[in-house]
Every structure is written in structure tokens, then in C-alpha cells.
Design a protein around this motif. Structure first.
Motif, PDB file in Angstrom:
ATOM      1  N   LYS A  82      18.937 -16.316  -0.609  1.00 57.13           N
ATOM      2  CA  LYS A  82      21.015 -14.987  -0.750  1.00 57.13           C
ATOM      3  C   LYS A  82      20.906 -13.739  -1.601  1.00 57.13           C
ATOM      4  N   LYS A  83      19.944 -14.329  -3.088  1.00 59.66           N
ATOM      5  CA  LYS A  83      20.268 -12.553  -3.456  1.00 59.66           C
ATOM      6  C   LYS A  83      19.639 -11.630  -2.750  1.00 59.66           C
ATOM      7  N   ILE A  84      18.152 -12.030  -2.271  1.00 54.89           N
ATOM      8  CA  ILE A  84      17.435 -10.276  -1.639  1.00 54.89           C
ATOM      9  C   ILE A  84      18.744 -10.036  -0.380  1.00 54.89           C
ATOM     10  N   ALA A  85      18.739 -10.875   0.564  1.00 53.39           N
ATOM     11  CA  ALA A  85      19.493 -10.510   1.647  1.00 53.39           C
ATOM     12  C   ALA A  85      20.549 -10.198   0.800  1.00 53.39           C
ATOM     13  N   ASN A  86      21.889 -10.153   0.343  1.00 47.88           N
ATOM     14  CA  ASN A  86      22.962  -9.340  -0.203  1.00 47.88           C
ATOM     15  C   ASN A  86      22.431  -8.191  -0.789  1.00 47.88           C
ATOM     16  N   GLU A  87      21.410  -8.167  -1.890  1.00 45.25           N
ATOM     17  CA  GLU A  87      21.010  -6.466  -1.970  1.00 45.25           C
ATOM     18  C   GLU A  87      20.286  -6.235  -1.407  1.00 45.25           C
ATOM     19  N   LYS A  88      19.576  -6.148  -0.575  1.00 40.71           N
ATOM     20  CA  LYS A  88      18.463  -5.385   0.555  1.00 40.71           C
ATOM     21  C   LYS A  88      18.790  -5.284   1.748  1.00 40.71           C
ATOM     22  N   LEU A  89      19.361  -6.863   2.213  1.00 43.02           N
ATOM     23  CA  LEU A  89      20.013  -6.398   3.584  1.00 43.02           C
ATOM     24  C   LEU A  89      21.456  -6.418   3.571  1.00 43.02           C
ATOM     25  N   ASP A  90      21.936  -6.635   2.725  1.00 47.14           N
ATOM     26  CA  ASP A  90      23.515  -6.444   2.778  1.00 47.14           C
ATOM     27  C   ASP A  90      24.432  -7.409   3.583  1.00 47.14           C
ATOM     28  N   LEU A  91      23.608  -8.285   3.113  1.00 47.41           N
ATOM     29  CA  LEU A  91      24.208  -9.668   3.883  1.00 47.41           C
ATOM     30  C   LEU A  91      24.907 -10.700   3.391  1.00 47.41           C
ATOM     31  N   ARG A  92      26.562 -11.570   3.872  1.00 52.56           N
ATOM     32  CA  ARG A  92      27.176 -12.465   3.115  1.00 52.56           C
ATOM     33  C   ARG A  92      26.549 -13.582   3.446  1.00 52.56           C
ATOM     34  N   ASP A  93      27.586 -14.350   2.640  1.00 52.36           N
ATOM     35  CA  ASP A  93      27.734 -15.734   3.014  1.00 52.36           C
ATOM     36  C   ASP A  93      29.495 -15.825   3.923  1.00 52.36           C
ATOM     37  N   SER A  94      29.183 -16.671   4.927  1.00 57.10           N
ATOM     38  CA  SER A  94      30.184 -16.739   5.423  1.00 57.10           C
ATOM     39  C   SER A  94      31.675 -17.778   5.278  1.00 57.10           C
TER      40      SER A  94
END
Length: 106
Positions: A83-95
Motif C-alpha cells: 500500500k505504501k509503495i502504491a500510494n507514494e510511487k504510483l499515486d494509487l489510493r484505497d477505495s
């Protein structure tokens, strides 16, 4: 008569030589000053470039440390790390994360 014409032509030649040398010296003096100014500007640019280089080196070292701290395989990654990598690097968020945005024109 011949003597006076030779003297006057020598004086004219001497005058033009001095006149030309004066402007040559002025030209070189101005050229040296311009080069000195350019050297100082380039030294300032070099300091800025060195500073940026050091910042990027630190950034690279930080990224290398982050990579080294990651597990060796994807199976070893826990959910929080993903989740941290997705948030910081890919700018993805939880639903369940709410993102507020305005669409007002400038």
C-alpha cells in the motif's frame, strides 16, 4: 624640402601607429574584463550544478537504502508495504480513501 616631408610622414605614421595601438590595447582590456565576468558567471553556475549534484546523490542513496530494505521477493512483501509503495510511487489510493477536488475554472 625632402627632409620636412619625411619628418611629417614619419609623424603621421607615428600618430596612426599610436592611435591603432591605443585601440588595440583598449580592445584587449575590454576583452579581458568580459572574460573575467564570464568566468565568474560560470563559477556560480558550477556551484549551483555541484549543489544539485549533491542533492541528487543524496536522493539516489536514499532510494538505494529503500531498495535494500525491501524484501527480495514479492511474496515476502506485506500488505502495508505494498500500500505504501502504491500510494507514494504510483499515486494509487484505497477505495475507502476520499479525495476532495475542486473543478473551478481559473
Amino acid at each position: 624640402m625632402k627632409n620636412t616631408t619625411e619628418k611629417s610622414s614619419k609623424k603621421k605614421l607615428n600618430f596612426w601607429f599610436k592611435f591603432t595601438m591605443f585601440f588595440v590595447i583598449i580592445f584587449f582590456f575590454v576583452a579581458i574584463i568580459k572574460m573575467n565576468i564570464q568566468i565568474n558567471d560560470m563559477k556560480a553556475e558550477l556551484k549551483v550544478a555541484e549543489s544539485e549534484f549533491q542533492q541528487r546523490q543524496l536522493s539516489i542513496e536514499k532510494i538505494k537504502a529503500e531498495i535494500d530494505s525491501l524484501p527480495n521477493s514479492v511474496e515476502e512483501l506485506d500488505e502495508e508495504t505494498i500500500k505504501k509503495i502504491a500510494n507514494e510511487k504510483l499515486d494509487l489510493r484505497d477505495s475507502d480513501v476520499i479525495i476532495f477536488a475542486t473543478s473551478q475554472p481559473n
